[in-house]
Write a protein that holds these residues in place. Structure first.
Motif, PDB file in Angstrom:
ATOM      1  N   GLY A  85       0.215  82.824  22.160  1.00  0.00           N
ATOM      2  CA  GLY A  85       0.310  82.809  23.609  1.00  0.00           C
ATOM      3  C   GLY A  85       1.705  82.619  24.178  1.00  0.00           C
ATOM      4  O   GLY A  85       1.900  82.684  25.388  1.00  0.00           O
ATOM      5  N   GLY A  86       2.672  82.378  23.304  1.00  0.00           N
ATOM      6  CA  GLY A  86       4.031  82.227  23.799  1.00  0.00           C
ATOM      7  C   GLY A  86       4.583  83.546  24.299  1.00  0.00           C
ATOM      8  O   GLY A  86       3.977  84.604  24.140  1.00  0.00           O
ATOM      9  N   GLY A  87       5.741  83.470  24.942  1.00  0.00           N
ATOM     10  CA  GLY A  87       6.367  84.693  25.436  1.00  0.00           C
ATOM     11  C   GLY A  87       7.539  84.385  26.336  1.00  0.00           C
ATOM     12  O   GLY A  87       7.994  83.247  26.451  1.00  0.00           O
ATOM     13  N   TRP A  88       7.997  85.451  26.970  1.00  0.00           N
ATOM     14  CA  TRP A  88       9.127  85.354  27.898  1.00  0.00           C
ATOM     15  C   TRP A  88       8.595  85.500  29.317  1.00  0.00           C
ATOM     16  O   TRP A  88       7.886  86.468  29.618  1.00  0.00           O
ATOM     17  N   VAL A  89       8.904  84.522  30.163  1.00  0.00           N
ATOM     18  CA  VAL A  89       8.455  84.555  31.549  1.00  0.00           C
ATOM     19  C   VAL A  89       9.592  84.131  32.462  1.00  0.00           C
ATOM     20  O   VAL A  89      10.625  83.632  32.001  1.00  0.00           O
ATOM     21  N   GLN A  90       9.381  84.306  33.741  1.00  0.00           N
ATOM     22  CA  GLN A  90      10.356  83.867  34.734  1.00  0.00           C
ATOM     23  C   GLN A  90       9.944  82.501  35.296  1.00  0.00           C
ATOM     24  O   GLN A  90       8.780  82.123  35.244  1.00  0.00           O
ATOM     25  N   ALA A  91      10.908  81.796  35.818  1.00  0.00           N
ATOM     26  CA  ALA A  91      10.644  80.496  36.422  1.00  0.00           C
ATOM     27  C   ALA A  91       9.550  80.621  37.474  1.00  0.00           C
ATOM     28  O   ALA A  91       9.557  81.572  38.274  1.00  0.00           O
ATOM     29  N   GLY A  92       8.612  79.680  37.450  1.00  0.00           N
ATOM     30  CA  GLY A  92       7.501  79.696  38.377  1.00  0.00           C
ATOM     31  C   GLY A  92       6.251  80.362  37.837  1.00  0.00           C
ATOM     32  O   GLY A  92       5.163  80.195  38.405  1.00  0.00           O
ATOM     33  N   LEU A 148       6.437  77.068  35.478  1.00  0.00           N
ATOM     34  CA  LEU A 148       7.368  76.898  34.370  1.00  0.00           C
ATOM     35  C   LEU A 148       8.814  76.893  34.854  1.00  0.00           C
ATOM     36  O   LEU A 148       9.173  77.572  35.836  1.00  0.00           O
ATOM     37  N   LYS A 149       9.612  76.102  34.144  1.00  0.00           N
ATOM     38  CA  LYS A 149      11.026  75.941  34.475  1.00  0.00           C
ATOM     39  C   LYS A 149      11.862  76.360  33.259  1.00  0.00           C
ATOM     40  O   LYS A 149      11.379  76.314  32.125  1.00  0.00           O
ATOM     41  N   PRO A 150      13.113  76.727  33.482  1.00  0.00           N
ATOM     42  CA  PRO A 150      13.971  77.078  32.337  1.00  0.00           C
ATOM     43  C   PRO A 150      14.047  75.957  31.298  1.00  0.00           C
ATOM     44  O   PRO A 150      14.152  76.247  30.096  1.00  0.00           O
ATOM     45  N   GLU A 151      13.978  74.724  31.730  1.00  0.00           N
ATOM     46  CA  GLU A 151      14.046  73.601  30.780  1.00  0.00           C
ATOM     47  C   GLU A 151      12.779  73.456  29.933  1.00  0.00           C
ATOM     48  O   GLU A 151      12.740  72.644  29.013  1.00  0.00           O
ATOM     49  N   ASP A 152      11.752  74.251  30.222  1.00  0.00           N
ATOM     50  CA  ASP A 152      10.556  74.279  29.374  1.00  0.00           C
ATOM     51  C   ASP A 152      10.742  75.203  28.171  1.00  0.00           C
ATOM     52  O   ASP A 152       9.877  75.264  27.299  1.00  0.00           O
ATOM     53  N   THR A 153      11.846  75.914  28.142  1.00  0.00           N
ATOM     54  CA  THR A 153      12.117  76.820  27.028  1.00  0.00           C
ATOM     55  C   THR A 153      12.211  76.039  25.726  1.00  0.00           C
ATOM     56  O   THR A 153      12.978  75.085  25.607  1.00  0.00           O
ATOM     57  N   ALA A 154      11.390  76.427  24.749  1.00  0.00           N
ATOM     58  CA  ALA A 154      11.325  75.724  23.471  1.00  0.00           C
ATOM     59  C   ALA A 154      10.334  76.433  22.562  1.00  0.00           C
ATOM     60  O   ALA A 154       9.599  77.324  23.009  1.00  0.00           O
TER      61      ALA A 154
END
Length: 124
Positions: free
Chosen positions: A8-15, A86-92
């Motif tokens: 379920g992971g992936g690349w998304v934009q903030a919000g 989601l926020k950029p700081e959630d990137t992990a």
């Protein structure tokens, strides 16, 4: 030990929102406390959310409160992490973990079963 596979992971934009899934093998899933951890580059692995085997106890990291929701479906041997706003700081890399116990430990060292992780990238 139970075998865990995240998806379920992936690349998304903030919000944006994402829902992670963690499928467990074995017939004793309902005995396990389940948790989500994450690890950003150069940082320690940190607790995000966890739910007890019964579902009665739920813990969230402060960073997850109000935005993330952990749930489990014992019939499907699956635990979910719904992530909203989601926020950029959630990137992990997000990891699923399991342990047979009564509560919901928040330290990674308390968990003996881990998935391989799924990458979540949030762009600003």
């Amino acid at each position: 030990q139970v075998q865990l596979v995240e998806s379920g992971g992936g690349w998304v934009q903030a919000g944006d929102s994402l829902r992670l899934s963690c499928a467990a093998s074995g017939r004793t899933f309902s005995r396990y406390a389940m948790a989500w951890f994450r690890q950003a580059p150069g940082k320690e692995r940190e607790f995000v959310a966890g739910k007890s085997w019964s579902g009665v106890i739920t813990n969230y990291a402060d960073s997850a409160k109000g935005r993330f929701t952990i749930s489990r479906d014992n019939a499907k041997s699956t635990v979910y992490l719904q992530m909203n706003s989601l926020k950029p700081e959630d990137t992990a890399v997000y990891y699923c973990a399991a342990r047979i116990c009564l509560g919901v430990p928040t330290l990674q060292y308390d968990y003996g079963s881990w998935g391989q992780g799924t990458q979540v990238t949030v762009s600003s």
